[in-house]
Design an enzyme around this catalytic site. Structure first.
Site, PDB file in Angstrom:
ATOM      1  CE  LYS A  48      -3.921  -1.770   2.616  1.00 13.63           C
ATOM      2  NZ  LYS A  48      -4.813  -1.643   3.640  1.00 13.63           N
ATOM      3  CG  ASP A  91      -7.872   0.514   3.956  1.00 15.14           C
ATOM      4  OD1 ASP A  91      -8.845  -0.372   3.715  1.00 15.14           O
ATOM      5  OD2 ASP A  91      -6.766   0.289   3.543  1.00 15.14           O
TER       6      ASP A  91
HETATM    7  N1  LIG Z   1     -10.804  -4.824   8.432  1.00 13.11           N
HETATM    8  C1  LIG Z   1     -10.042  -4.265   7.532  1.00 13.11           C
HETATM    9  O1  LIG Z   1     -10.679  -3.764   6.397  1.00 13.11           O
HETATM   10  C2  LIG Z   1      -8.828  -3.923   7.664  1.00 13.11           C
HETATM   11  C3  LIG Z   1      -7.964  -3.117   6.761  1.00 13.11           C
HETATM   12  C4  LIG Z   1      -6.484  -2.799   6.809  1.00 13.11           C
HETATM   13  C5  LIG Z   1      -5.888  -3.617   7.777  1.00 13.11           C
HETATM   14  N2  LIG Z   1      -6.601  -4.404   8.709  1.00 13.11           N
HETATM   15  C6  LIG Z   1      -5.827  -5.438   9.742  1.00 13.11           C
HETATM   16  O2  LIG Z   1      -5.197  -4.457  10.366  1.00 13.11           O
HETATM   17  C7  LIG Z   1      -4.099  -5.078  11.117  1.00 13.11           C
HETATM   18  C8  LIG Z   1      -2.823  -4.008  10.925  1.00 13.11           C
HETATM   19  O3  LIG Z   1      -2.721  -3.978   9.400  1.00 13.11           O
HETATM   20  P1  LIG Z   1      -1.597  -2.878   9.162  1.00 13.11           P
HETATM   21  O4  LIG Z   1      -1.616  -2.996   7.522  1.00 13.11           O
HETATM   22  O5  LIG Z   1      -1.600  -1.546   9.781  1.00 13.11           O
HETATM   23  O6  LIG Z   1      -0.149  -3.540   9.378  1.00 13.11           O
HETATM   24  P2  LIG Z   1       1.324  -2.945   9.705  1.00 13.11           P
HETATM   25  O7  LIG Z   1       1.365  -1.712   8.714  1.00 13.11           O
HETATM   26  O8  LIG Z   1       2.313  -4.059   9.291  1.00 13.11           O
HETATM   27  O9  LIG Z   1       1.225  -2.576  10.963  1.00 13.11           O
HETATM   28  C9  LIG Z   1       1.137  -3.587  12.141  1.00 13.11           C
HETATM   29  C10 LIG Z   1       1.003  -2.866  13.473  1.00 13.11           C
HETATM   30  O10 LIG Z   1       0.755  -3.969  14.327  1.00 13.11           O
HETATM   31  C11 LIG Z   1       1.593  -3.696  15.534  1.00 13.11           C
HETATM   32  N3  LIG Z   1       2.146  -4.712  16.176  1.00 13.11           N
HETATM   33  C12 LIG Z   1       2.524  -5.917  15.500  1.00 13.11           C
HETATM   34  N4  LIG Z   1       2.793  -7.021  16.303  1.00 13.11           N
HETATM   35  C13 LIG Z   1       2.316  -6.106  17.662  1.00 13.11           C
HETATM   36  C14 LIG Z   1       2.730  -6.860  19.100  1.00 13.11           C
HETATM   37  N5  LIG Z   1       2.801  -7.994  19.285  1.00 13.11           N
HETATM   38  N6  LIG Z   1       2.251  -6.084  19.855  1.00 13.11           N
HETATM   39  C15 LIG Z   1       1.637  -4.681  19.717  1.00 13.11           C
HETATM   40  N7  LIG Z   1       1.562  -4.293  18.631  1.00 13.11           N
HETATM   41  C16 LIG Z   1       1.924  -5.026  17.616  1.00 13.11           C
HETATM   42  C17 LIG Z   1       2.606  -2.615  14.729  1.00 13.11           C
HETATM   43  O11 LIG Z   1       3.688  -2.235  15.867  1.00 13.11           O
HETATM   44  P3  LIG Z   1       5.141  -1.643  15.601  1.00 13.11           P
HETATM   45  O12 LIG Z   1       5.143  -0.410  14.804  1.00 13.11           O
HETATM   46  O13 LIG Z   1       5.680  -1.549  17.221  1.00 13.11           O
HETATM   47  O14 LIG Z   1       5.720  -3.035  15.303  1.00 13.11           O
HETATM   48  C18 LIG Z   1       1.961  -1.835  14.108  1.00 13.11           C
HETATM   49  O15 LIG Z   1       1.347  -0.778  14.567  1.00 13.11           O
HETATM   50  C19 LIG Z   1      -3.694  -6.501  10.382  1.00 13.11           C
HETATM   51  O16 LIG Z   1      -4.366  -7.490  11.318  1.00 13.11           O
HETATM   52  C20 LIG Z   1      -4.869  -6.135   9.144  1.00 13.11           C
HETATM   53  O17 LIG Z   1      -5.394  -7.318   8.769  1.00 13.11           O
HETATM   54  C21 LIG Z   1      -8.122  -4.833   8.511  1.00 13.11           C
END
Ligand SMILES: NC(=O)c1ccc[n+]([C@@H]2O[C@H](COP(=O)([O-])OP(=O)(O)OC[C@H]3O[C@@H](n4cnc5c(N)ncnc54)[C@H](OP(=O)(O)O)[C@@H]3O)[C@@H](O)[C@H]2O)c1
Length: 264
Positions: A64, A100
């Site tokens: 993205k 989003d």
């Molecule tokens: N429902 C929907 O339409 C939708 C849309 C988009 C995304 N999502 C979901 O949203 C989630 C995040 O997606 P993203 O695209 O933002 O991913 P991303 O850019 O990879 O970001 C991951 C986030 O999770 C945090 N994280 C990972 N492991 C962690 C842990 N053990 N404890 C605390 N924080 C942790 C990371 O923190 P750090 O910075 O410290 O690594 C970061 O803030 C995913 O599960 C995705 O499937 C859903």
């Protein structure tokens, strides 16, 4: 014939094909929606193929942010958020959008989740950025927490928000889990149960499993809750409208996603 796809890595378990095939069918349109395994290093070449023969694509992890570099035009909203999840291809030119953020807000509205702040966004990754931007846009006071504090601070500075400690969750009226915590793990939650506020709402963007520990504990506390599926459906419906001009029924798309999830 409308050729559509979702690009990402890994992509095999994406619910988008089920949702968009429902959308095509429900509107009586001939088309296809593929899931196309695309690691970051393949993005540029893939987008060239999209330019040639597709109406558009969705982008998911890890593409993205990187996509901004390869598009001919990026909407001001996607530019502000720093992420593109929808690409439209017209006459060999690629246009980038972010659905989003509006999808998140539409899902809240449709689900009767009150837009009341302060809102605390847990997570400062791609999803956290989109959600924080959307909540700020509608005038809420937005706080952000992230496991790696520097990332929360950078996001807070970029959008004019406040980076806070997890304990401030007690004072929030809307909690959003935009971390990956809970994904594939029904026992994991980003928030200790004693930190939930006494009133308000909680939304989890994670939808695998649908009922995460975060949501179960929020519900037990008496908060109004929403799973990640309505947002998923709405961002998909808004993307479909960008490609076709037609808005499919987001509830039908959500149901298609739910069935695909249950069939796993
Ligand atoms: N429902 C929907 O339409 C939708 C849309 C988009 C995304 N999502 C979901 O949203 C989630 C995040 O997606 P993203 O695209 O933002 O991913 P991303 O850019 O990879 O970001 C991951 C986030 O999770 C945090 N994280 C990972 N492991 C962690 C842990 N053990 N404890 C605390 N924080 C942790 C990371 O923190 P750090 O910075 O410290 O690594 C970061 O803030 C995913 O599960 C995705 O499937 C859903």
């Amino acid at each position: 014939m409308l050729r559509l796809a979702v690009l990402g890595h890994p992509i095999a378990h994406s619910l988008s094909p089920a949702m968009h095939r429902y959308a095509l069918g429900s509107l009586g349109l001939k088309g296809s929606y593929e899931a196309w395994e695309t690691p970051l290093e393949a993005l540029k070449d893939r987008l060239e193929e999209v330019r040639q023969g597709y109406r558009g694509v969705n982008l998911t992890i890890p593409l993205k942010e990187a996509a901004l570099l390869f598009l001919d035009w990026v909407s001001p909203k996607a530019q502000a958020i720093g992420a593109v999840n929808t690409v439209l291809s017209v006459e060999g030119r690629l246009f980038g959008f972010n659905t989003d953020a509006p999808g998140f807000l539409e899902a809240l509205k449709a689900g009767g989740i009150p837009l009341e702040g302060p809102a605390l966004v847990l997570g400062a990754g791609g999803a956290g950025r989109a959600v924080a931007w959307a909540l700020k846009e509608v005038g809420l006071e937005v706080w952000v927490w992230n496991r790696t504090p520097a990332r929360a601070e950078a996001l807070a500075e970029a959008f004019g928000l406040k980076a806070v400690s997890l304990e401030r969750a007690r004072e929030a009226r809307l909690l959003v889990n935009a971390t990956q915590v809970g994904l594939g793990d029904p026992g994991a939650s980003p928030l200790p149960p004693e930190l939930f506020p006494e009133a308000g709402a909680a939304v989890d963007l994670v939808y695998r499993p649908l009922w995460t520990r975060f949501l179960r504990e929020a519900q037990a506390r008496g908060l109004k809750v929403q799973t990640g599926l309505p947002m998923l459906a709405w961002q998909g419906a808004l993307a479909f409208r960008i490609w076709t001009g037609l808005l499919p029924d987001p509830r039908g798309m959500e149901e298609a996603a739910r069935q695909a999830l249950e069939g796993e």
